[in-house]
Design an enzyme around this catalytic site. Structure first.
Site, PDB file in Angstrom:
ATOM      1  CB  ALA A  25      -1.102   0.324   0.991  1.00 33.72           C
ATOM      2  CB  ILE A 106      -6.556  -2.296  -6.278  1.00 33.84           C
ATOM      3  CG1 ILE A 106      -7.764  -1.783  -5.315  1.00 33.84           C
ATOM      4  CG2 ILE A 106      -6.554  -4.228  -5.349  1.00 33.84           C
ATOM      5  CD1 ILE A 106      -8.790  -2.381  -5.015  1.00 33.84           C
ATOM      6  CG  ASP A 107      -3.255   1.453  -7.400  1.00 37.56           C
ATOM      7  OD1 ASP A 107      -2.231   1.158  -8.668  1.00 37.56           O
ATOM      8  OD2 ASP A 107      -2.951   1.715  -6.540  1.00 37.56           O
ATOM      9  CG  HIS A 122      -4.724  -7.997  -3.061  1.00 37.59           C
ATOM     10  ND1 HIS A 122      -4.430  -7.779  -1.540  1.00 37.59           N
ATOM     11  CD2 HIS A 122      -4.687  -8.975  -2.446  1.00 37.59           C
ATOM     12  CE1 HIS A 122      -3.650  -8.226  -1.063  1.00 37.59           C
ATOM     13  NE2 HIS A 122      -3.789  -9.235  -1.373  1.00 37.59           N
ATOM     14  CB  CYS A 130     -22.620  -8.125 -15.378  1.00 40.63           C
ATOM     15  SG  CYS A 130     -24.108  -8.940 -15.268  1.00 40.63           S
ATOM     16  CB  CYS A 133     -24.515 -11.325 -19.163  1.00 44.81           C
ATOM     17  SG  CYS A 133     -24.048  -9.413 -19.303  1.00 44.81           S
ATOM     18  CB  CYS A 159     -25.231  -5.414 -16.542  1.00 45.19           C
ATOM     19  SG  CYS A 159     -24.561  -5.426 -17.745  1.00 45.19           S
ATOM     20  CB  THR A 200       4.463  -4.698   2.652  1.00 42.16           C
ATOM     21  OG1 THR A 200       3.596  -5.313   2.567  1.00 42.16           O
ATOM     22  CG2 THR A 200       5.856  -4.861   1.489  1.00 42.16           C
ATOM     23  CG  ASN A 223       7.412  -0.334   5.383  1.00 44.99           C
ATOM     24  OD1 ASN A 223       6.518   0.132   4.051  1.00 44.99           O
ATOM     25  ND2 ASN A 223       7.449  -0.709   6.472  1.00 44.99           N
TER      26      ASN A 223
HETATM   27 ZN    ZN Z   1     -25.295  -8.445 -17.819  1.00 42.82          ZN
END
Ligand code: ZN
Length: 250
Positions: A25, A106-107, A122, A130, A133, A159, A200, A223
């Site tokens: 992070a 996750i950015d 992550h 969705c 679907c 969706c 980290t 760190n």
């Molecule tokens: Zn969908």
């Protein structure tokens, strides 16, 4: 900053052929993205649950609206830019010295900086599907759902094709990590000659376990605070990851 230590890192980098970077992070907080794990007073004042609860699979299923309110405000942030650490890592890869970036973030900032081989343990906010679907939605699509919500619409994105609920491809608490990403990470770490771990404290699963696969020449930890593995490292730099990397040349 301890320039002697930076020079030592420079020497490792200059002589390395297969650097792997493992980031947490702290790499993103220097781009202004808050670490949702560092629970502060603000969270407690504003939200009824701790972040670990909100970002769990159960909570996503049962209280999807509340999940998305938190997700929009704390995770899906527009305009964050790569910092010196992201940039330098991309340069090292382009120069053929770095084989992979493994990240708990996750950015998508490593890709924005130009990195190609990014193993996202992550998941990523840039991938969304969705649940009914399977239709794919990118980060911009999610930002426009966020905007709809800011303009008074419902928080949960549906969706447009089938009405199903859209779920980000990020690993929530109670969910398992992607096996292939883990295997690739083990491969890269076990074949690295220099492993640099940054931003980290190595307490979040599976970081500590993964670095046990390293059998290369030099383990480096960057760190701001002490980590559980400081005693194992060849070099420990207690400083800002962006500032340290800005002083390294490829
Ligand atoms: Zn969908």
């Amino acid at each position: 900053m301890d320039m002697g230590k930076v020079e030592q890192l420079q020497e490792y980098v200059s002589n390395a052929k297969r650097i792997v970077f493992f980031g947490g992070a702290g790499v993103s907080t220097e781009s202004g993205i808050p670490d949702f794990r560092s629970v502060d007073g603000l969270y407690h004042q504003k939200y009824d649950y701790p972040p670990e609860t909100i970002l769990s699979h159960t909570f996503f299923v049962r209280k999807t609206d509340d999940f998305y309110k938190f997700y929009y405000e704390k995770i899906l942030l527009k305009g964050a830019k790569p910092n010196a650490a992201h940039e330098k890592l991309a340069e090292l890869e382009a120069a053929g010295k770095l084989t992979a970036v493994i990240t708990q973030n996750i950015d998508g900032l490593h890709q924005k900086a130009g990195s190609k081989k990014v193993l996202e343990l992550h998941g990523a906010v840039s991938r969304n599907y969705c649940m009914d679907c399977g239709a794919f939605y990118d980060e911009d699509a999610m930002l426009s759902f966020k905007e709809d919500w800011q303009n008074g619409g419902s928080a949960t994105p549906h969706c447009p094709k089938c009405g199903g609920v859209i779920k980000p491809d990020v690993v929530l608490y109670e969910e398992g990590l992607d096996q292939r990403t883990l295997e690739e990470s083990v491969y890269e770490i076990s074949h690295a000659d220099v492993l640099i771990i940054g931003g980290t404290s190595l307490v979040v699963y599976p970081a500590a376990g993964l670095i046990d696969y390293f059998r290369g020449d030099h383990l480096v930890l960057v760190n701001k605070s002490a980590t559980s593995r400081d005693s194992m490292a060849d070099l420990v730099i207690a400083d800002s990851i962006g500032e340290v990397f800005s002083k390294i040349h490829v």
